[in-house]
Design a protein around this motif. Structure first.
Motif, PDB file in Angstrom:
ATOM      1  N   LYS A  12     -67.772 -34.080  43.518  1.00  0.00           N
ATOM      2  CA  LYS A  12     -67.965 -33.073  44.563  1.00  0.00           C
ATOM      3  C   LYS A  12     -69.356 -33.311  45.136  1.00  0.00           C
ATOM      4  CE  LYS A  12     -65.321 -29.668  41.985  1.00  0.00           C
ATOM      5  NZ  LYS A  12     -65.457 -28.487  41.142  1.00  0.00           N
ATOM      6  N   ILE A  13     -69.405 -33.718  46.402  1.00  0.00           N
ATOM      7  CA  ILE A  13     -70.674 -34.009  47.064  1.00  0.00           C
ATOM      8  C   ILE A  13     -70.784 -33.135  48.303  1.00  0.00           C
ATOM      9  CG2 ILE A  13     -72.045 -35.789  48.224  1.00  0.00           C
ATOM     10  CD1 ILE A  13     -70.644 -37.860  46.407  1.00  0.00           C
ATOM     11  N   LEU A  21     -76.068 -33.610  47.696  1.00  0.00           N
ATOM     12  CA  LEU A  21     -76.062 -33.080  46.335  1.00  0.00           C
ATOM     13  C   LEU A  21     -74.734 -33.418  45.692  1.00  0.00           C
ATOM     14  CD1 LEU A  21     -77.447 -29.500  47.102  1.00  0.00           C
ATOM     15  CD2 LEU A  21     -78.757 -31.510  46.409  1.00  0.00           C
ATOM     16  N   PHE A  23     -72.199 -32.551  42.287  1.00  0.00           N
ATOM     17  CA  PHE A  23     -72.012 -31.558  41.225  1.00  0.00           C
ATOM     18  C   PHE A  23     -72.002 -32.267  39.884  1.00  0.00           C
ATOM     19  CE2 PHE A  23     -69.629 -28.778  38.376  1.00  0.00           C
ATOM     20  CZ  PHE A  23     -70.397 -27.629  38.518  1.00  0.00           C
ATOM     21  N   ARG A  29     -74.226 -27.630  37.708  1.00  0.00           N
ATOM     22  CA  ARG A  29     -74.929 -27.316  38.943  1.00  0.00           C
ATOM     23  C   ARG A  29     -74.984 -28.557  39.827  1.00  0.00           C
ATOM     24  NH1 ARG A  29     -80.508 -29.041  38.542  1.00  0.00           N
ATOM     25  NH2 ARG A  29     -81.000 -29.604  36.400  1.00  0.00           N
ATOM     26  N   TYR A  30     -75.282 -28.337  41.098  1.00  0.00           N
ATOM     27  CA  TYR A  30     -75.496 -29.442  42.028  1.00  0.00           C
ATOM     28  C   TYR A  30     -76.902 -29.989  41.835  1.00  0.00           C
ATOM     29  CZ  TYR A  30     -71.174 -28.726  44.591  1.00  0.00           C
ATOM     30  OH  TYR A  30     -69.852 -28.650  44.944  1.00  0.00           O
TER      31      TYR A  30
END
Length: 147
Positions: A12-13, A21, A23, A29-30
């Protein structure tokens, strides 16, 4: 050198404030997607999905102390008794894995004795088995099966 075939990325970006960022499921957390973080996340994916290391027994960016100096281990894999079993040092892809990188992870092992030391830049990966506290590390041809 160990050949690593990373699984297809399913990260997950997001982009926030001009930064990408990613994940981190381990830190929940990111975090900023740096070149080193890309290697770390892919290696974590490899350990869990290809080598079947339990994600619940992997720690990311864990603090250790070398004398008075505070350092962070990129990845620590714990055994089923929650004892540190492997330290992984990740470098970005264009950083060569040289003696300085090996010496860095050997110093970490002084503070956190483990059975295996791994260095990777995503392209090249090396693993050393440690038999005892004062033994010379022995390079192995593959990452160990999780105990």
């Amino acid at each position: 050198m160990i050949a690593i075939q990373f699984p297809p990325p399913d990260f997950k970006i997001v982009t926030e404030g001009g930064n990408q960022l990613i994940f981190d499921a381990y830190r929940k957390r990111y975090v900023v997607l740096t070149p080193e973080e890309w290697v770390r996340q892919n290696f974590l994916n490899f350990l869990s999905k290809i080598k079947s290391y339990p994600p619940s027994l992997m720690g990311v960016e864990k603090e250790i102390f070398l004398g008075e100096m505070k350092k962070r281990c990129d990845i620590i894999v714990y055994n089923r008794n929650s004892k540190p079993w492997m330290i992984v040092e990740c470098k970005e892809m264009d950083v060569p894995l040289n003696l300085a990188v090996l010496e860095q992870i050997v110093r970490y092992n002084m503070a956190l004795p483990v059975s295996y030391l791994v260095i990777t830049n995503g392209t090249n990966t090396f693993c050393c088995k440690l038999k005892g506290a004062h033994d010379v590390p022995e390079f192995v041809a593959d990452l160990p099966v999780f105990e």
